[in-house]
Scaffold this motif. Sequence first.
Motif, PDB file in Angstrom:
ATOM      1  N   ALA A 281       0.817  -1.211   0.000  1.00  0.00           N
ATOM      2  CA  ALA A 281       0.000   0.000   0.000  1.00  0.00           C
ATOM      3  C   ALA A 281       0.854   1.267   0.000  1.00  0.00           C
ATOM      4  CB  ALA A 281      -0.946  -0.017   1.200  1.00  0.00           C
ATOM      5  N   ASP A 282       1.982   1.240   0.699  1.00  0.00           N
ATOM      6  CA  ASP A 282       2.886   2.392   0.701  1.00  0.00           C
ATOM      7  C   ASP A 282       3.348   2.714  -0.710  1.00  0.00           C
ATOM      8  OD1 ASP A 282       2.854   3.076   3.297  1.00  0.00           O
ATOM      9  OD2 ASP A 282       4.756   2.126   3.849  1.00  0.00           O
TER      10      ASP A 282
ATOM     11  N   THR B 276     -10.542   2.761   8.321  1.00  0.00           N
ATOM     12  CA  THR B 276     -11.268   3.329   7.181  1.00  0.00           C
ATOM     13  C   THR B 276     -12.781   3.285   7.411  1.00  0.00           C
ATOM     14  OG1 THR B 276     -11.506   1.228   6.014  1.00  0.00           O
ATOM     15  CG2 THR B 276      -9.468   2.470   5.630  1.00  0.00           C
TER      16      THR B 276
ATOM     17  N   SER C 213      -5.076   3.747  -7.933  1.00  0.00           N
ATOM     18  CA  SER C 213      -6.023   3.977  -6.843  1.00  0.00           C
ATOM     19  C   SER C 213      -7.160   2.943  -6.866  1.00  0.00           C
ATOM     20  CB  SER C 213      -6.586   5.396  -6.907  1.00  0.00           C
ATOM     21  OG  SER C 213      -7.194   5.607  -8.147  1.00  0.00           O
TER      22      SER C 213
ATOM     23  N   ALA D  31       0.254   6.481  -6.976  1.00  0.00           N
ATOM     24  CA  ALA D  31      -1.130   6.817  -7.330  1.00  0.00           C
ATOM     25  C   ALA D  31      -1.223   7.999  -8.294  1.00  0.00           C
ATOM     26  CB  ALA D  31      -1.937   7.090  -6.062  1.00  0.00           C
ATOM     27  N   SER D  32      -0.306   8.936  -8.166  1.00  0.00           N
ATOM     28  CA  SER D  32      -0.376  10.120  -9.032  1.00  0.00           C
ATOM     29  C   SER D  32       0.131   9.831 -10.444  1.00  0.00           C
ATOM     30  CB  SER D  32       0.463  11.249  -8.411  1.00  0.00           C
ATOM     31  OG  SER D  32       1.785  10.797  -8.242  1.00  0.00           O
TER      32      SER D  32
ATOM     33  N   ASN E 265       0.476   3.960  -2.908  1.00  0.00           N
ATOM     34  CA  ASN E 265       0.133   5.361  -2.616  1.00  0.00           C
ATOM     35  C   ASN E 265       1.122   6.320  -3.273  1.00  0.00           C
ATOM     36  OD1 ASN E 265      -2.306   5.431  -1.112  1.00  0.00           O
ATOM     37  ND2 ASN E 265      -1.219   4.513   0.626  1.00  0.00           N
ATOM     38  N   THR E 266       2.377   5.934  -3.298  1.00  0.00           N
ATOM     39  CA  THR E 266       3.391   6.766  -3.963  1.00  0.00           C
ATOM     40  C   THR E 266       3.138   6.824  -5.462  1.00  0.00           C
ATOM     41  OG1 THR E 266       4.927   5.883  -2.319  1.00  0.00           O
ATOM     42  CG2 THR E 266       5.882   7.142  -4.130  1.00  0.00           C
TER      43      THR E 266
ATOM     44  N   LEU F 208      -5.802  -0.031  -5.114  1.00  0.00           N
ATOM     45  CA  LEU F 208      -5.838   0.176  -3.661  1.00  0.00           C
ATOM     46  C   LEU F 208      -7.227  -0.107  -3.107  1.00  0.00           C
ATOM     47  CD1 LEU F 208      -3.606   3.360  -3.334  1.00  0.00           C
ATOM     48  CD2 LEU F 208      -3.286   1.240  -2.036  1.00  0.00           C
TER      49      LEU F 208
END
Length: 563
Positions: free
Chosen positions: A246-247, A318, A260, A253-254, A250-251, A263
Amino acid sequence: MVTSSDNAISSKILGIALSFKDNENYYISLFALSLIENSKCLSLELVLSKLRPCFENQKIIKISHNHKFNFIVLCRHKIEMGGNNFDTMIAAYLLNPSKEGYELKDLFWEYLKYFKSEEKEIKKNVVMGISILDACENAQKMLKLHDILEEKMEEKNLISLFREIEMPLVKVLAEMEINGIKVNIDFLKLFSRQVDTRLGELKNTIYNLSGTEFNINSPKQLSVILFERLKLPVIKKIKTGYSTNADVLNTLASQHRVVSFILEYRELEKLKNTYIDKLPFLVNSKTKRIHTSFHQTVTSTGRLSSSEPNLQNIPIRTEMGREIRKTFIAKEEYILLSADYSQIELRILAHLSRDESLLNAFKNDEDIHAHTASGIFNLDQNIISEQMRRMAKVINFGIIYGMSNYGLAANLGIGREEAEKYIKNYFLRYQGVKKYIEREKAEARKKGYVLTLLNRRRYLEGINSKDKKIREFNERVAINAPIQGSAADLIKLAMVKIDRFFKKERFKSRLLLQIHDELIFEAYQPELEKAKSIIKEIMENSLKLSVPIKVNLKTGNNWAELN
DNA sequence: AGCACAAGCCC
DNA sequence: GTACGGGCTTGTGCTG
């Protein structure tokens, strides 16, 4: 719980117990209150009824290797086991809590030096049926084991922890397992369908954006898609290739729209497979409740653990995860009540380190993370931003875990130098903590173990290792174990006292769960106010620390309302 | 079937 | 070169 199915375990069990008289003390060794399917000579009911006076006699020491099991079996037969109990597994655990397991045959070997070849026989006998002769022999071994374990506990000052906390706790845990917690299965089934629909959508979207179908649950296949097909940059390497955790996602994702969705897919898969679709199978059809198992000899720090199902890791972080908590409900006329310790590990750190600044912060009931933030950023506490407070919180926890500047930098996504500066400022503010850490490490190096507030021990074999990695790991443990373990001591003591109070008052309210720094009760509505005040009182005052201990209470009709 | 591994849920 | 303490359960992919 001993059994998750509805098989009447009682019909498969025979109890064989032998008593001895020895120096005015009576011993009863519950060696074989376990599975003996083939035996035709005795019925369990008969054996138990004959033994009832022994079980209930306070003078007789009841020795066994799994008292929780015995409590549960005897409870089914309406037999109360009186005090004066000795659980050899728990004694061995206190003597060294870091072992992989505590099988009886291993204890016979370790403490009595019986040859391994004999131990095979014991195991075979327990499974195939047990002769009176074998039972006598094993019961004698148990008595001998008891004597040795007790002597060793005396040497190590473990007797009061054993007698006043761990042994009384056995029965409390047995009753928590028997109680179970009520669940709303219809809610889960509905939820499962909703999640399914969303997972279907996500799957299609991910396939479309990736340009191919693959098994999203396979990190291996996923990394081919991400790093070869889509040519995304590698963030982190692992033993088997490239990490897709997940780390990393997340990095990334852009950089690509698909990330995403992956995820979200991962989150829903986790919730569905581990909780939503699993919990219904663990509902006992007789009680309509979920009965977890609590383990008292698993963790190396003194905490409990929970399994089948693990009710100590029900989602909360969440929004989707929190939904699952709505499925845990209170029965008619009852309400769920939670009591959680506020910042207990940091308070214990303050107490153990006697750090002036940390002590004062708690004595003045300050926001501890903001207080730390003011130290590391060198700013007045009332101008600390949310961002700064978040960073300080990471550092506060990091200290308890023995985190390095490298780890802190990775966690906060900042440079090493910056992390270094914060840590330096932290220890400038909390100089007593710095000294405490050095004290614990020195103690560990010298003695080979560290202690909690109530004398629970953790051995550190590798503290003087030549291997830096091993040595540093042991140093982190030397810092953490007394803190985590003392928190465990405290809540265990509170559980025993609360149980005693409930019994004394003949309360219908019940303790259901323990989640390390939190207790969850099913409170009988008419008792609620009295229960709340006594629970808070006991939890906050079981141990006297040099800072106040604070407990927050919450009530609700389901677990999600206890936040 | 059993294992190691990666991943992710909790305190 | 450097990963933060303590747990449990899941799925994959490999070995036997």
